[in-house]
Design a protein around this motif. Structure first.
Motif, PDB file in Angstrom:
ATOM      1  N   SER A 102       0.833  -1.209   0.000  1.00 42.99           N
ATOM      2  CA  SER A 102       0.000   0.000   0.000  1.00 42.99           C
ATOM      3  C   SER A 102       0.863   1.253   0.000  1.00 42.99           C
ATOM      4  N   LEU A 103       1.971   1.220   0.736  1.00 43.80           N
ATOM      5  CA  LEU A 103       2.882   2.373   0.764  1.00 43.80           C
ATOM      6  C   LEU A 103       3.493   2.614  -0.609  1.00 43.80           C
ATOM      7  N   PHE A 111       0.235  10.622 -10.678  1.00 42.17           N
ATOM      8  CA  PHE A 111      -1.062  11.268 -10.847  1.00 42.17           C
ATOM      9  C   PHE A 111      -1.125  12.582 -10.077  1.00 42.17           C
ATOM     10  N   GLU A 112      -1.435  12.511  -8.822  1.00 35.54           N
ATOM     11  CA  GLU A 112      -1.523  13.711  -8.005  1.00 35.54           C
ATOM     12  C   GLU A 112      -1.072  13.374  -6.599  1.00 35.54           C
ATOM     13  N   PRO A 113      -0.503  14.330  -5.888  1.00 37.77           N
ATOM     14  CA  PRO A 113      -0.063  14.044  -4.514  1.00 37.77           C
ATOM     15  C   PRO A 113      -1.247  13.641  -3.633  1.00 37.77           C
ATOM     16  N   LEU A 114      -1.098  12.515  -2.958  1.00 36.01           N
ATOM     17  CA  LEU A 114      -2.138  12.025  -2.069  1.00 36.01           C
ATOM     18  C   LEU A 114      -1.761  12.286  -0.624  1.00 36.01           C
ATOM     19  N   SER A 115      -2.752  12.591   0.166  1.00 41.20           N
ATOM     20  CA  SER A 115      -2.502  12.831   1.585  1.00 41.20           C
ATOM     21  C   SER A 115      -2.018  11.546   2.254  1.00 41.20           C
ATOM     22  N   PRO A 116      -1.067  11.653   3.184  1.00 41.12           N
ATOM     23  CA  PRO A 116      -0.645  10.461   3.936  1.00 41.12           C
ATOM     24  C   PRO A 116      -1.787   9.814   4.717  1.00 41.12           C
ATOM     25  N   SER A 117      -2.850  10.573   4.952  1.00 42.94           N
ATOM     26  CA  SER A 117      -3.988  10.010   5.684  1.00 42.94           C
ATOM     27  C   SER A 117      -4.638   8.861   4.920  1.00 42.94           C
ATOM     28  N   VAL A 118      -4.386   8.806   3.588  1.00 43.56           N
ATOM     29  CA  VAL A 118      -4.916   7.699   2.790  1.00 43.56           C
ATOM     30  C   VAL A 118      -4.386   6.363   3.308  1.00 43.56           C
ATOM     31  N   LEU A 119      -3.164   6.394   3.856  1.00 44.07           N
ATOM     32  CA  LEU A 119      -2.550   5.164   4.348  1.00 44.07           C
ATOM     33  C   LEU A 119      -3.257   4.631   5.588  1.00 44.07           C
ATOM     34  N   LEU A 163     -10.623   5.962   0.792  1.00 42.17           N
ATOM     35  CA  LEU A 163     -10.280   7.227   1.444  1.00 42.17           C
ATOM     36  C   LEU A 163      -9.805   8.255   0.421  1.00 42.17           C
ATOM     37  N   ALA A 164      -9.090   7.795  -0.615  1.00 47.54           N
ATOM     38  CA  ALA A 164      -8.643   8.720  -1.663  1.00 47.54           C
ATOM     39  C   ALA A 164      -9.818   9.303  -2.431  1.00 47.54           C
TER      40      ALA A 164
END
Length: 254
Positions: free
Chosen positions: A134-135, A145-153, A218-219
């Motif tokens: 997942s990481l 694509f686009e920067p994803l928030s670390p909260s997605v993890l 979450l994304a």
């Protein structure tokens, strides 16, 4: 708690390179999934050299970061789960042969002492591999694509409940069957049925197999709370399966 048995199981996972293989496999899925989504149009062009699809004005929808994370799940969920089943089966089928059963059962005070290390360590290895994949998927998706928030993890962390449940299913099947292939087949079939139930909209939020899609959900903007019912069911189910497994294994004759 017999720490020696936990250390022995940890050494087995490390010396046979099982842990490394699991982490690498999920890591590869984490990289390949987003890459497939990013280059999907190029792959389609290679597959259609005559331009027939273009002549029909066929166009793919634009791929997004959510699609990229979903591609990782589509790879990791079936193949990764099967590999986890195989790893867990090798650890938990202590009664697959009379000699092996006698060796292990005469060196512990009860079924729980024998089985728990062989459940805990493979389950931990499966969760670690899932988090690593997942990481990687999060990092590659953020780069392409686009920067994803670390909260997605956080979705991946909660999704770790499903690999634990998968190992618990293997533990139960190993207490019911002695044949290794039968344990693998029955475990895979059970988890496939669980995944099928997860496709029913009214039940999806309660089925632990849907947790594998945690990062993608979450994304896409779903709240963390949407994952909690399935996580709770997975944890309770794991506890129930282990309770039945220990009691069933303790009553089994060598």
């Amino acid at each position: 708690m017999n720490g020696t048995l936990y250390r022995l199981e940890a050494r087995r996972l490390l010396r046979t390179h099982t842990l490394l293989a699991l982490v690498l496999l999920f890591g590869i899925f984490g990289a390949v999934g987003p890459l497939l989504s990013y280059f999907m149009e190029d792959f389609l062009a290679l597959a259609d050299p005559g331009g027939e699809l273009a002549a029909m004005d066929f166009r793919l929808p634009e791929m997004t970061a959510v699609d990229a994370l979903g591609s990782y799940v589509e790879l990791a969920a079936p193949v990764g789960t099967l590999v986890v089943i195989l790893v867990a089966t090798m650890a938990l089928t202590v009664d697959s042969g009379p000699g092996r059963a006698v060796f292990y059962r005469t060196r512990v005070s009860g079924a729980a002492e024998m089985l728990l290390p062989r459940f805990v360590l493979p389950a931990a290895a499966a969760v670690l591999a899932h988090l690593a994949g997942s990481l990687v998927a999060w990092a590659v998706t953020s780069a392409l694509f686009e920067p994803l928030s670390p909260s997605v993890l956080l979705g991946a962390l909660i999704g770790g409940v499903f690999p634990i449940l998968a190992v618990a299913v293997v533990a139960l099947m190993s207490s019911l069957m002695r044949n290794t292939l039968a344990v693998v087949g029955a475990s895979a079939l059970t988890l496939m049925l669980l995944a099928g139930i997860g496709q029913i909209p009214a039940l999806a939020e309660w089925v632990p197999s849907t947790l594998m899609r945690g990062p993608a959900l979450l994304a896409s903007g779903a709240p963390v709370g949407d994952l909690l019912p399935a996580a709770a069911v997975g944890l309770v189910g794991t506890a129930v399966l282990l309770f039945v497994t220990v009691n069933r294994s303790g009553a089994r004759e060598i």
